[in-house]
Design an enzyme around this catalytic site. Structure first.
Site, PDB file in Angstrom:
ATOM      1  N   HIS A   1      32.167   8.297  92.641  1.00 37.07           N
ATOM      2  CA  HIS A   1      31.516   7.028  92.295  1.00 37.07           C
ATOM      3  C   HIS A   1      31.587   5.978  93.382  1.00 37.07           C
ATOM      4  O   HIS A   1      31.200   4.828  93.162  1.00 37.07           O
ATOM      5  CB  HIS A   1      32.148   6.418  91.046  1.00 37.07           C
TER       6      HIS A   1
ATOM      7  N   LYS B   1      28.633  -8.950  88.056  1.00 37.95           N
ATOM      8  CA  LYS B   1      29.247  -7.676  88.425  1.00 37.95           C
ATOM      9  C   LYS B   1      30.662  -7.988  88.899  1.00 37.95           C
ATOM     10  O   LYS B   1      31.008  -9.156  89.042  1.00 37.95           O
ATOM     11  CB  LYS B   1      28.449  -6.981  89.530  1.00 37.95           C
ATOM     12  N   ARG B   2      31.475  -6.969  89.168  1.00 39.18           N
ATOM     13  CA  ARG B   2      32.792  -7.257  89.720  1.00 39.18           C
ATOM     14  C   ARG B   2      32.653  -8.049  91.024  1.00 39.18           C
ATOM     15  O   ARG B   2      31.644  -7.910  91.732  1.00 39.18           O
ATOM     16  CB  ARG B   2      33.542  -5.948  89.998  1.00 39.18           C
TER      17      ARG B   2
ATOM     18  N   LYS C   1      29.579  -6.375  97.569  1.00 37.61           N
ATOM     19  CA  LYS C   1      28.482  -6.732  96.663  1.00 37.61           C
ATOM     20  C   LYS C   1      27.806  -8.036  97.092  1.00 37.61           C
ATOM     21  O   LYS C   1      26.774  -8.414  96.581  1.00 37.61           O
ATOM     22  CB  LYS C   1      28.994  -6.841  95.232  1.00 37.61           C
TER      23      LYS C   1
ATOM     24  N   THR D   1      24.541  -0.114  87.945  1.00 35.32           N
ATOM     25  CA  THR D   1      23.901   0.162  86.657  1.00 35.32           C
ATOM     26  C   THR D   1      23.431  -1.154  86.042  1.00 35.32           C
ATOM     27  O   THR D   1      22.498  -1.173  85.242  1.00 35.32           O
ATOM     28  CB  THR D   1      24.872   0.869  85.681  1.00 35.32           C
TER      29      THR D   1
ATOM     30  N   LYS E   1      19.937  -2.396  83.851  1.00 32.91           N
ATOM     31  CA  LYS E   1      19.910  -3.188  82.614  1.00 32.91           C
ATOM     32  C   LYS E   1      18.949  -4.370  82.754  1.00 32.91           C
ATOM     33  O   LYS E   1      18.199  -4.697  81.830  1.00 32.91           O
ATOM     34  CB  LYS E   1      21.320  -3.706  82.280  1.00 32.91           C
TER      35      LYS E   1
HETATM   36  C1  26V Z   1      39.047   2.958  91.397  1.00 29.56           C
HETATM   37  C2  26V Z   1      40.303   2.532  91.205  1.00 29.56           C
HETATM   38  C3  26V Z   1      41.262   2.768  92.260  1.00 29.56           C
HETATM   39  C4  26V Z   1      42.669   2.635  91.767  1.00 29.56           C
HETATM   40  C5  26V Z   1      42.847   1.394  90.981  1.00 29.56           C
HETATM   41  C6  26V Z   1      41.995   1.384  89.767  1.00 29.56           C
HETATM   42  C7  26V Z   1      40.643   1.887  90.022  1.00 29.56           C
HETATM   43  C8  26V Z   1      39.696   1.709  89.053  1.00 29.56           C
HETATM   44  C9  26V Z   1      38.441   2.148  89.253  1.00 29.56           C
HETATM   45  C10 26V Z   1      38.119   2.765  90.427  1.00 29.56           C
HETATM   46  C11 26V Z   1      36.761   3.286  90.585  1.00 29.56           C
HETATM   47  C12 26V Z   1      35.871   2.415  91.302  1.00 29.56           C
HETATM   48  C13 26V Z   1      34.616   3.132  91.462  1.00 29.56           C
HETATM   49  C14 26V Z   1      33.507   2.523  90.660  1.00 29.56           C
HETATM   50  O1  26V Z   1      33.657   1.843  89.681  1.00 29.56           O
HETATM   51  N1  26V Z   1      32.345   2.834  91.132  1.00 29.56           N
HETATM   52  C15 26V Z   1      31.121   2.335  90.538  1.00 29.56           C
HETATM   53  O2  26V Z   1      30.629   3.363  89.691  1.00 29.56           O
HETATM   54  C16 26V Z   1      29.435   2.990  89.083  1.00 29.56           C
HETATM   55  C17 26V Z   1      29.065   4.089  88.129  1.00 29.56           C
HETATM   56  O3  26V Z   1      28.766   5.248  88.813  1.00 29.56           O
HETATM   57  C18 26V Z   1      28.371   2.747  90.127  1.00 29.56           C
HETATM   58  O4  26V Z   1      27.201   2.325  89.482  1.00 29.56           O
HETATM   59  C19 26V Z   1      28.826   1.681  91.107  1.00 29.56           C
HETATM   60  O5  26V Z   1      27.893   1.548  92.146  1.00 29.56           O
HETATM   61  C20 26V Z   1      30.163   2.048  91.675  1.00 29.56           C
HETATM   62  O6  26V Z   1      30.687   0.994  92.455  1.00 29.56           O
END
Ligand code: 26V
Length: 825
Positions: free
Chosen positions: A364, A552-553, A558, A660, A664
């Site tokens: 992701h 968004k975050r 971003k 995403t 929306k």
């Molecule tokens: C990574 C980590 C690293 C450790 C700490 C906690 C934590 C929590 C979440 C993540 C994952 C981050 C990746 C993420 O959210 N990617 C997003 O995924 C979406 C769904 O596929 C996508 O639309 C976004 O572009 C992408 O940034």
């Protein structure tokens, strides 16, 4: 296959009235008149869950009797949003309930609003999982979502004096009416200890773990209701408890504290969601959480499998698929190996073949900070047997590498699962899976050609793309009743289960009557949002202004900074040309910053400072307004999407895997201003270039500029008066009266690089002019209402591709090879 068996009419208006009244009386000792909204909500939730139960049970009977293949979507996060409204919509009970509540004299909206919004996810990845579950049930695919029942979700964000303040989110405070606790399926999960080998009667050695400590994993099941179908799948969230509820011996010895200690230690496991996204802070507790839910899930799945198929594990991949939502669940690869070998004595080779066929991995993000790596020291101490297995997987993998590439230490160093003192979870997931997918076409290509190129070279057949999607049930039918009604009046309601039907709107895009209706609905939604803003922040916004939204975050990639710099520039321009005519615009931001992400928090403060300056300046006179809405979450997104005119999707090209939120907003008739990044690229393909404002460098240009090493923000500063003016306002006190240096860090980061980073790492200044041009075009386009309406309608009409139903069908057919079932009652 047809899943649209009509629903039996089980819950009449009178029955709802009777049940809710009864429940309020027996559970809360209240009458309808004296019950609080909270109590009414609870009564409604129990009533609906009750009503669902037959379908829920029937669905599982169907799995059993047909012995179907099931997908287990393994995810650390499920950002579900509120349940009630969604369940009611999917069960087509909306009208009935509203009428029932009205007759009881109850305000249904207030009751709906009493539900907590469970924030068991931090952003896109968790929300995607939730949309997928909705589609899985709607399409009738046998599926479980498997995750953790955090007691505290992502923090609640407050803004005080312009700064983000985090407060705990106690979403369980008023109970958890949708869950069913399943003590009968509790599992023991083991941590620590040491591995010993023990000889069995046949003289064969087996590995056993000794001196470990265990935690009990208790599943809580939540129903996932499909739209217009009887299928109800399960979201299974594991909660942690101490094995012995109470250490009696310690207690008897008078050591009360020791006795509670175990309990506390266990509980901490499922206490709180890590709120970071896209950054890893190698925290021990997070690794514990990962193993906890993975081990519990896989143990339970294998237990269920052996009930039907004994120990014939060669057919496991015909009945079970694990989808790994990012690397967070990738311990599944090693845990499956462990159980097959240590519990069932399957040989390594066979276990490996089964594991690879059973697991599939989704990537992701390409942000390197987000790639999970665990220090070997921690990993081997916490999970000694799992570590042994990972080492062996790695040993065999590296042996293959040497066969293929010769004895090349660099190759090994770049590709090994265990290297440089760390375990690399992405590589474990890739090697242990039969499928590796990205989440938008451009993202999957970048994985193949850049980030994971070495792996693509050796496993080209594993790589594939599954462009993300969103569920139109929540993100249009539920959140935008006005537009839903208008669409249904014109083309019928087929779009709710088949979003491609929205193309039937295309001929209406140029129809003056439809345009008027469409713009009326949009305006009504803007009025609703304005009222909400007035209520919650006491700010007046003009519903006739352009609603321009970036939510968004908060992340540097971003580029919320690009947006706010443009606003500062616009402000500067107005100050110098007080009579300038522009279409009034309301800029809305909402974003949570990771608690430890200092720069992100500073950007929030900057946005709020700009808001103070702009909103209170007489010269501006309301032409532009800036608003930072606090505590962005699913519920707030549901209010924002319907009211947006402009959707800001402006990440540095190549960085946003998909996005995403972009989908929306498109679905709700906003026009996108965006870079050629993530799914924006495919939105452009669908909508056509006349209906989207694309600007900025392409991913290839970003890459080339980075590689050339020639990027110089000072050159832009020297040559562009406007850029200079914007940057100077960061340090001359304009934005921080009395605190000159407050934003100097941002200034430095832009021009000189800060803390070792390259100057303007995300090319905000490089894309500035092109963004400004796009914004100018938007201003002009909005003046022509008919043209704007046509664009907006075209966006809705061409958003069909972005239904998560399409995405899930592709996963099901191309990766999981599962078939839909029918549930008759
Ligand atoms: C990574 C980590 C690293 C450790 C700490 C906690 C934590 C929590 C979440 C993540 C994952 C981050 C990746 C993420 O959210 N990617 C997003 O995924 C979406 C769904 O596929 C996508 O639309 C976004 O572009 C992408 O940034």
């Amino acid at each position: 296959m047809d899943n649209t068996t009509p629903l039996p009419v089980g819950l009449t208006k009178d029955e709802i009235k009777r049940r809710v009244t009864e429940m309020v009386r027996t559970v809360f000792r209240k009458t309808i008149e004296t019950a609080s909204s909270q109590q009414i909500y609870n009564a409604l939730a129990y009533t609906i869950k009750d009503y669902l139960s037959d379908r829920w049970i029937a669905t599982h009977d169907q799995y059993e009797s047909q012995d179907v293949k099931v997908v287990y979507y393994l995810s650390m996060e499920f950002l579900m949003g509120r349940f009630l409204g969604n369940a009611v919509l999917n069960l087509s009970l909306d009208e009935t309930i509203r009428e029932a509540m009205e007759e009881l004299g109850v305000d249904y909206n207030l009751a709906e609003d009493a539900e907590a919004d469970p924030g068991l996810g931090s952003g896109g990845l968790g929300r995607l999982a939730a949309c997928f579950l909705d589609s899985l049930s709607t399409l009738g695919y046998p599926a479980y979502g498997c995750g953790i029942r955090y007691h505290y979700g992502i923090f609640e964000q407050h803004i005080e004096n312009g700064y983000q303040i985090e407060k705990p989110d106690n979403w369980l405070k008023f109970g958890d009416p949708w869950s069913v606790r399943r003590d009968e399926y509790a599992m023991e999960v083991r941590f620590g200890g040491k591995v010993n080998s023990v000889k069995d009667e046949q003289g064969v050695y087996h590995f056993v773990l000794e001196d470990y400590h265990s935690v009990l994993a208790i599943p809580y099941d939540y129903p996932v209701v499909g739209y217009n179908t009887n299928v109800v799948n399960t979201l299974r969230l594991w909660d942690a408890e101490a094995i012995d509820r109470f250490d009696l011996q310690s207690f008897n010895e008078g050591n009360y504290e020791r006795a509670v200690e175990e309990q506390n230690l266990a509980r901490r496991l499922s206490e709180v969601l890590y709120p970071a996204d896209n950054t890893v802070a190698g925290k021990e507790l997070r690794l514990r959480q990962q193993y906890f839910f993975i081990s519990a899930t896989i143990q339970r799945v294998l237990m269920r499998f052996t009930e039907k198929h004994k120990e014939d594990f060669s057919v496991l991949p015909d009945y079970v698929q694990f989808q790994l939502n990012d690397t967070h669940p990738s311990l599944a690869v090693a845990e499956l190996m462990r159980i097959l070998m240590d519990t069932y004595y399957v040989s390594w080779d066979q276990a490996w073949e089964i594991t690879r066929k059973t697991c599939a991995y989704t990537n992701h993000t390409i942000m390197s900070e987000a790639l999970e790596k665990w220090p070997i020291e921690l990993f081997s101490r916490l999970l000694p047997r799992i570590y042994m297995i990972v080492e062996e997987i790695n040993r065999r993998f590296c042996a293959n590498l040497i066969d293929w590439f010769g004895n090349d230490p660099n190759k090994i160093r770049n590709m090994a699962i265990v290297a440089d003192g760390q375990v690399r979870m992405a590589y474990l997931a890739i090697v242990g899976s039969h499928s590796v997918n990205g989440v938008a076409a451009i993202h999957s290509n970048i994985l193949k050609t850049q980030e994971l190129r070495d792996f693509y070279d050796i496993y080209p057949e594993k790589f594939n793309n599954k462009t993300n999607g969103i569920t139109q049930r929540r993100w249009l039918a539920k959140c935008n009743p006005g537009l839903s009604r208008l669409i249904t009046q014109n083309i019928g309601d087929g779009w709710i289960s088949n979003l491609d039907e929205l193309t039937k709107l295309k001929p209406l895009a140029g129809d003056a009557g439809f345009q008027t209706d469409f713009m009326r609905v949009k305006r009504e939604n803007k009025v609703l949002l304005s009222n909400y803003i007035k209520q919650t922040s006491d700010l007046s916004v003009d519903p006739d202004s352009i609603f321009d939204i970036q939510v968004k975050r908060l992340h540097e990639y971003k580029r919320q900074l690009l947006n706010i710099f443009h606003i500062i520039d616009l402000y500067n321009t107005i100050k110098m040309n007080p009579y300038m005519e522009i279409v009034p615009r309301t800029f809305i931001f909402a974003a949570k910053a990771s608690a430890s992400y200092h720069r992100a928090k500073l950007i929030i403060k900057l946005i709020n400072s700009v808001a103070d300056l702009v909103n209170n300046d007489k010269t501006v006179n309301g032409r532009i307004r800036v608003l930072f809405m606090e505590n962005y979450r699913v519920t707030l997104a549901e209010q924002l999407c319907p009211a947006a005119d402009v959707s800001e999707q402006i990440s540095t090209a190549g960085k946003e895997a998909s996005g995403t939120g972009n989908m929306k907003f498109m679905l709700n008739g906003a026009v996108t201003v965006g870079t050629l990044d993530g799914a924006n690229v495919e939105m452009l393909e669908e909508a056509g270039e006349d209906n989207i404002f694309i600007f900025g460098m392409t991913a290839a240009e970003v890459l080339a500029l980075t590689q050339s090493g020639t990027y110089s923000p000072w050159n832009l500063y020297n040559m562009d008066y406007n850029i200079r003016f914007v940057l100077t306002s960061l340090i001359n006190g304009t934005l921080a009266p009395g605190e000159h240096d407050l934003f100097r860090e941002i200034y430095d980061a832009m021009l000189n690089g800060y803390g070792g980073a390259r100057p303007d790492e995300y090319y905000v200044l490089q894309d500035f002019q092109s963004y400004k041009n796009a914004q100018f075009k938007i201003n002009n386009a909005y003046k022509d209402t008919a043209r704007w309406a046509e664009m907006a309608i075209n966006n809705v009409a061409t958003s069909g591709k972005f239904s998560s139903d399409r995405t899930i069908r592709q996963y099901a057919e191309e990766i999981w090879r599962i078939k839909p079932i029918q549930v008759k009652l």
